[in-house]
Design a protein around this motif. Structure first.
Motif, PDB file in Angstrom:
ATOM      1  N   THR A  75      86.460  65.656   4.312  1.00 63.30           N
ATOM      2  CA  THR A  75      87.204  66.950   4.415  1.00 63.30           C
ATOM      3  C   THR A  75      87.541  67.575   3.038  1.00 63.30           C
ATOM      4  N   ALA A  99      91.886  69.926  -1.946  1.00 63.57           N
ATOM      5  CA  ALA A  99      92.032  68.656  -1.313  1.00 63.57           C
ATOM      6  C   ALA A  99      90.977  68.025  -0.760  1.00 63.57           C
ATOM      7  N   THR A 101      89.839  64.541   1.524  1.00 64.96           N
ATOM      8  CA  THR A 101      90.291  63.838   2.471  1.00 64.96           C
ATOM      9  C   THR A 101      89.264  62.890   2.865  1.00 64.96           C
ATOM     10  N   THR A 106      93.835  61.215   0.651  1.00 61.47           N
ATOM     11  CA  THR A 106      93.913  62.562   0.252  1.00 61.47           C
ATOM     12  C   THR A 106      93.810  62.623  -1.348  1.00 61.47           C
ATOM     13  N   GLN A 107      93.011  63.210  -1.882  1.00 58.36           N
ATOM     14  CA  GLN A 107      93.143  63.291  -3.594  1.00 58.36           C
ATOM     15  C   GLN A 107      93.325  64.985  -3.416  1.00 58.36           C
ATOM     16  N   ARG A 108      94.176  65.523  -4.461  1.00 61.37           N
ATOM     17  CA  ARG A 108      94.309  66.746  -4.706  1.00 61.37           C
ATOM     18  C   ARG A 108      94.237  66.895  -6.221  1.00 61.37           C
TER      19      ARG A 108
END
Length: 338
Positions: A75, A99, A101, A106-108
């Protein structure tokens, strides 16, 4: 081209379609007005082809992909405020967070432009983009916008070669609903997938290497991608009073999975507060956090330079990133020029 190889191009197609739906102004005459009594086709014409420019607001763009044999379900969500300048040739103000996922993690990462300065954020820490590097990006945007103005069209769907009216089919009214506190008319439509991908090929050729995967699409690739789509539909929510786009939902059922994209605008054409983050750190800290330091022959990491990159270094970095395209490892390796 196998579907597994072509899927990145299909995802790029969806992203371009989303930004096409956003519209930088259709460039036509007319538009707006109460939607009561208007046919679905009339509503689409004014939403995407009339004078319905989107100058500011809060953007939410989400892409969900679950395709067998390609990758884990993933996502992408991009969100934040934006505001264009009065001149339409200056870099817009924005503060976006992306973001990603996948696999439960999750990486932001964030990006902010105040119009004259740029910032990146990673894991909650803000970093300042060197002024000369940011100026090169801003100058590139300005030159592109000015070139479009000379040709008689500001940056728009038409100037990119994207025309939603060409690939949206059988539009129908599906009632009215509230989107972000605004009364909207809900429209449904099908998609002529080959025509959509044809527009993407055209647009990708105009925007350059930012969509290098899509540029490699041949007509045969387009036909194969189109065959992999079992069904495609769109839900469009346009302002009942002003016929401006508020929400765009695209749903694709593939032979091997499902892809969905949602684009929404809130606080449309209202002033947005975009300010520089306080206490932003040097960009070298971000490069260190990403592991961009080179490795010496002994196997130890070489700390990134703490000196500001020169103008020539910035140009080499931009050229390197452009050549790297979608190869993440190559993009990271370009950090040696900063």
């Amino acid at each position: 081209m196998r579907l597994q190889v072509a899927l990145p191009s299909l995802l790029i197609a969806l992203l371009l379609a989303a930004f096409a739906a956003a519209g930088c102004g259709g460039g036509g005459n007319g538009g707006g007005g109460d939607a009561a009594g208007a046919s679905p086709t009339e509503l689409l014409n004014t939403t995407f082809g009339g004078d319905t420019s989107i100058r500011s607001g809060r953007l939410t763009l989400a892409l969900d992909a679950d395709v067998q044999g390609v990758a884990k379900p993933v996502t992408f969500k991009l969100s934040g405020p934006f505001e264009t300048s009065e001149s339409k040739t200056e870099l817009p103000k924005f503060s976006f967070e992306l973001a990603v996922t996948s696999g439960g993690a999750t990486q932001r990462i964030g990006a902010t432009s105040t119009g004259d300065k740029g910032f990146l954020s990673y894991k909650g820490v803000d970093y300042a983009v060197p002024d000369d590097l940011f100026k090169q990006f801003a100058d590139g945007y300005r030159q592109s916008a000015q070139q479009g103005a000379k040709q008689g069209s500001a940056p728009s769907l038409t100037s990119l070669g994207i025309d939603p009216l060409k690939w949206l089919t059988d539009p129908r009214r599906a009632g009215e609903t509230d989107v972000g506190g605004v009364r909207t008319v809900h429209l449904t439509a099908g998609i002529d997938v080959p025509k959509l991908l044809g527009d993407v090929r055209t647009a990708a050729g105009k925007v350059g290497s930012a969509s290098s995967q899509a540029q490699q699409l041949s007509q045969a690739d387009v036909q194969q991608l189109a065959k992999s789509v079992k069904s495609a539909k769109v839900d469009i929510y346009t302002g009942a009073d002003d016929r401006k786009l508020r929400k765009f939902v695209l749903d694709l059922q593939l032979a091997t999975g499902h892809v969905a994209l949602t684009l929404q605008f809130d606080e449309l054409n209202q002033p947005q507060d975009v300010t520089a983050p306080a206490d932003a750190k040097s960009i070298t800290g971000l490069l260190s956090a990403l592991g961009a330091g080179a490795t010496s022959g002994s196997g130890s990491a070489t700390p990134p330079s703490t000196t500001a990159p020169s103008g020539s270094s910035n140009q080499r970095y931009l050229d390197c990133v452009q050549a790297a395209g979608n190869d993440i490892a190559q993009v990271q390796a370009c950090a040696k020029y900063l």
